[in-house]
Design a protein around this motif. Structure first.
Motif, mmCIF file in Angstrom:
data_model
loop_
_atom_site.group_PDB
_atom_site.id
_atom_site.type_symbol
_atom_site.label_atom_id
_atom_site.label_comp_id
_atom_site.label_asym_id
_atom_site.label_seq_id
_atom_site.Cartn_x
_atom_site.Cartn_y
_atom_site.Cartn_z
ATOM 1 N N SER A 72 -56.411 -37.155 -11.223
ATOM 2 C CA SER A 72 -56.788 -38.523 -11.608
ATOM 3 C C SER A 72 -57.126 -39.364 -10.374
ATOM 4 O O SER A 72 -57.975 -40.257 -10.443
ATOM 5 N N HIS A 116 -60.719 -38.534 -9.811
ATOM 6 C CA HIS A 116 -61.573 -39.175 -10.823
ATOM 7 C C HIS A 116 -61.731 -40.667 -10.499
ATOM 8 O O HIS A 116 -62.820 -41.223 -10.561
ATOM 9 N N LEU A 135 -51.165 -30.063 -13.497
ATOM 10 C CA LEU A 135 -50.518 -30.311 -14.790
ATOM 11 C C LEU A 135 -50.163 -28.988 -15.463
ATOM 12 O O LEU A 135 -49.053 -28.798 -15.969
ATOM 13 N N SER A 149 -59.616 -18.591 -13.853
ATOM 14 C CA SER A 149 -59.465 -17.991 -12.524
ATOM 15 C C SER A 149 -58.664 -16.686 -12.592
ATOM 16 O O SER A 149 -57.418 -16.733 -12.612
ATOM 17 N N LYS A 197 -55.418 -16.112 -10.590
ATOM 18 C CA LYS A 197 -54.157 -16.827 -10.829
ATOM 19 C C LYS A 197 -53.208 -16.064 -11.755
ATOM 20 O O LYS A 197 -52.118 -16.553 -12.061
ATOM 21 N N ALA A 221 -55.111 -29.023 -20.284
ATOM 22 C CA ALA A 221 -54.989 -29.795 -19.033
ATOM 23 C C ALA A 221 -56.193 -29.562 -18.121
ATOM 24 O O ALA A 221 -56.065 -29.545 -16.903
ATOM 25 N N SER A 252 -52.488 -37.592 -25.003
ATOM 26 C CA SER A 252 -51.188 -38.112 -24.577
ATOM 27 C C SER A 252 -51.277 -38.645 -23.145
ATOM 28 O O SER A 252 -51.751 -37.940 -22.258
ATOM 29 N N ARG A 312 -50.068 -27.860 -6.469
ATOM 30 C CA ARG A 312 -50.216 -29.298 -6.273
ATOM 31 C C ARG A 312 -50.179 -29.567 -4.775
ATOM 32 O O ARG A 312 -49.308 -29.023 -4.061
HETATM 33 N N1 LIG Z 1 -53.071 -37.679 -19.755
HETATM 34 C C1 LIG Z 1 -52.587 -38.155 -18.624
HETATM 35 O O1 LIG Z 1 -51.782 -39.079 -18.604
HETATM 36 C C2 LIG Z 1 -52.994 -37.520 -17.343
HETATM 37 C C3 LIG Z 1 -52.127 -37.538 -16.251
HETATM 38 C C4 LIG Z 1 -52.499 -36.854 -15.107
HETATM 39 C C5 LIG Z 1 -53.703 -36.194 -15.036
HETATM 40 N N2 LIG Z 1 -54.543 -36.230 -16.105
HETATM 41 C C6 LIG Z 1 -55.821 -35.499 -16.102
HETATM 42 O O2 LIG Z 1 -55.551 -34.119 -16.339
HETATM 43 C C7 LIG Z 1 -56.582 -33.326 -15.748
HETATM 44 C C8 LIG Z 1 -55.934 -32.237 -14.907
HETATM 45 O O3 LIG Z 1 -55.293 -32.824 -13.786
HETATM 46 P P1 LIG Z 1 -54.674 -31.912 -12.627
HETATM 47 O O4 LIG Z 1 -54.198 -32.840 -11.583
HETATM 48 O O5 LIG Z 1 -53.778 -30.906 -13.205
HETATM 49 O O6 LIG Z 1 -56.020 -31.186 -12.101
HETATM 50 P P2 LIG Z 1 -56.191 -29.821 -11.315
HETATM 51 O O7 LIG Z 1 -54.976 -29.511 -10.529
HETATM 52 O O8 LIG Z 1 -57.499 -29.935 -10.620
HETATM 53 O O9 LIG Z 1 -56.270 -28.705 -12.470
HETATM 54 C C9 LIG Z 1 -57.318 -28.653 -13.384
HETATM 55 C C10 LIG Z 1 -57.492 -27.208 -13.860
HETATM 56 O O10 LIG Z 1 -58.488 -27.187 -14.872
HETATM 57 C C11 LIG Z 1 -59.181 -25.954 -14.840
HETATM 58 N N3 LIG Z 1 -60.620 -26.239 -14.712
HETATM 59 C C12 LIG Z 1 -61.223 -26.981 -13.748
HETATM 60 N N4 LIG Z 1 -62.545 -27.029 -13.958
HETATM 61 C C13 LIG Z 1 -62.776 -26.319 -15.098
HETATM 62 C C14 LIG Z 1 -63.942 -26.015 -15.859
HETATM 63 N N5 LIG Z 1 -65.151 -26.455 -15.457
HETATM 64 N N6 LIG Z 1 -63.817 -25.271 -16.974
HETATM 65 C C15 LIG Z 1 -62.600 -24.830 -17.372
HETATM 66 N N7 LIG Z 1 -61.454 -25.073 -16.688
HETATM 67 C C16 LIG Z 1 -61.551 -25.804 -15.564
HETATM 68 C C17 LIG Z 1 -58.679 -25.182 -13.619
HETATM 69 O O11 LIG Z 1 -57.703 -24.247 -14.066
HETATM 70 P P3 LIG Z 1 -58.003 -22.658 -14.064
HETATM 71 O O12 LIG Z 1 -58.386 -22.315 -12.656
HETATM 72 O O13 LIG Z 1 -56.716 -22.065 -14.487
HETATM 73 O O14 LIG Z 1 -59.104 -22.436 -15.059
HETATM 74 C C18 LIG Z 1 -58.016 -26.268 -12.787
HETATM 75 O O15 LIG Z 1 -57.014 -25.748 -11.968
HETATM 76 C C19 LIG Z 1 -57.448 -34.296 -14.943
HETATM 77 O O16 LIG Z 1 -58.588 -34.627 -15.718
HETATM 78 C C20 LIG Z 1 -56.544 -35.509 -14.772
HETATM 79 O O17 LIG Z 1 -57.242 -36.707 -14.596
HETATM 80 C C21 LIG Z 1 -54.207 -36.874 -17.251
#
Ligand SMILES: NC(=O)c1ccc[n+]([C@@H]2O[C@H](COP(=O)([O-])OP(=O)(O)OC[C@H]3O[C@@H](n4cnc5c(N)ncnc54)[C@H](OP(=O)(O)O)[C@@H]3O)[C@@H](O)[C@H]2O)c1
Ligand SMILES: [Zn+2]
Ligand SMILES: [Zn+2]
Length: 352
Positions: A43, A46, A189, A210, A213, A247, A294, A341
């Motif tokens: 986030s 983003h 996440l 991936s 992983k 996620a 959520s 992370r």
């Molecule tokens: N709801 C909330 O309150 C909240 C809170 C925090 C974050 N978020 C959001 O949650 C999302 C994940 O955050 P994060 O910090 O965990 O991010 P992150 O560490 O970058 O993890 C995202 C994962 O999504 C997968 N991914 C990425 N690009 C992809 C694609 N094009 N197609 C399919 N899978 C893909 C990858 O997993 P694989 O390598 O395993 O495929 C990647 O490791 C973000 O959008 C963030 O803004 C929301």
């Protein structure tokens, strides 16, 4: 007011760079915290790059960071919960009205007047709030949390967002032993979701793009790993899942996962991709499935999650970096190259 070192972005296309910001002096209800570690959430990326312009446009300069662990340096005269020297933590919220029904229910994340840790109007100083990529911050004690003493601090910081964001929907949807639970996207996440679902006794299946992983997913607590680009492998799981947590940070085919839910199964979206996802009606309808979203979690539940982590010895798997590597870390996030992370060692800011 006082000055603090920080890292900020000047525009959607600028790298983060060293700067100096103003923080308020603690009011009677405030806790001043020297930040020791701050996790890097997708986030942050983003927001820095203004990818959520339709929902929450970024105000520059932007100072992200909402996975904060630090040491209390000063407290206001009315503060009862903390004393100088205590370890304290702050997540995605720093204020709310405290009077609405959501706040009274301990669900501050739904308060119409919530103040996020960064990029929302700062009630004290004007402008917008500045997050945890900084030396220190000052927060109302209502939004300051306790970290169980057995947890490593660098690895505990990500619990403040990645932890609560995955814990809260699992509790809401009553994930329990014997259920089949899917986790889509093994990032910050996702890897926390695997740990929580495993600790709650579920049979956990990770869906990842991936292949590299796979071993990690099993080590983190998954029972099975599916490489989601393999259609045949996906098909084998059709109609089997009680609950799936999505996620993923980018555009993807959510219909492919809805197809994996059993009758009355739920898929909860916590990922917040820039562009809308397309939902096929005939994935949801035939088995009365539901799709939810959520956001983070309230303060009481965040403390509950931290205490759960203390009891089960759960923290994030972190790569600790100096703040000078933050731009590189963002590029690696975009390549899904993080295990799992980034946690910034804020001592590095002293030499910035
Ligand atoms: N709801 C909330 O309150 C909240 C809170 C925090 C974050 N978020 C959001 O949650 C999302 C994940 O955050 P994060 O910090 O965990 O991010 P992150 O560490 O970058 O993890 C995202 C994962 O999504 C997968 N991914 C990425 N690009 C992809 C694609 N094009 N197609 C399919 N899978 C893909 C990858 O997993 P694989 O390598 O395993 O495929 C990647 O490791 C973000 O959008 C963030 O803004 C929301
Ligand atoms: Zn976050
Ligand atoms: Zn409220």
């Amino acid at each position: 007011m006082y000055k603090a070192k920080a890292y900020s972005a000047a525009s959607a296309t600028s790298p983060l760079a060293s700067t100096t910001i103003t923080r308020r002096d603690p009011t009677p209800h405030d806790v001043q915290i020297e930040i020791l570690y701050c996790g890097i959430c997708h986030s942050d990326l983003h927001q820095v790059r203004n990818e959520w312009s339709g929902f929450l446009p970024t105000v520059y300069p932007c100072i992200p960071g909402h996975e904060i662990v630090g040491r209390v340096t000063k407290v206001g005269s009315a503060v009862t919960k903390f004393a100088p020297g205590d370890i304290a933590a702050v997540g995605c919220m720093v204020d709310s009205d405290g009077t609405c029904p959501e706040c009274k229910a301990g669900l501050e994340q739904f308060c119409p007047n919530v103040t996020y840790t960064y990029n929302l109007p700062d009630k004290h100083l004007g402008g917008v709030t500045y997050g945890g990529y900084s030396e220190s911050l000052v927060v109302d004690q209502r939004f300051v949390l306790r970290v169980p003493a057995n947890l490593n601090l660098a690895a505990a910081a990500p619990l403040l967002c990645a932890g609560i964001t995955t814990y809260s929907p699992m509790r809401h949807w009553r994930v329990t032993s014997g259920q089949k639970v899917g986790v889509v996207g093994l990032g910050g996440l996702g890897h926390m979701a695997v740990k929580f679902a495993h600790a709650l006794g579920a049979h956990v299946v990770v869906f990842s793009t991936s292949p590299k992983k796979k071993e990690d997913a099993l080590r983190l607590g998954a029972d099975e790993v599916v490489i989601s680009r393999n259609v045949d492998e996906m098909q084998k799981h059709a109609g089997r899942f009680d609950f799936i947590l999505d996620a993923v940070s980018a555009e993807h085919d959510i219909g492919a996962y809805i197809n994996l839910l059993r009758r009355d199964g739920n898929i909860t979206l916590v990922g917040a991709p820039e562009k809308p996802l397309s939902v096929p009606a005939f994935a949801l309808l035939p088995r009365r499935c539901s799709l939810s979203g959520s956001p983070i979690g309230g303060i009481p539940e965040t403390q509950e999650m931290l205490d759960f982590c203390g009891k089960h010895n759960i923290t994030a798997d972190v790569e600790v970096i100096p703040i000078q590597k933050v731009n590189e870390a963002y590029e690696r996030l975009l390549k899904s190259d993080v295990k799992y992370r980034f946690s910034i060692d804020m001592a590095s800011l002293k030499s910035a």
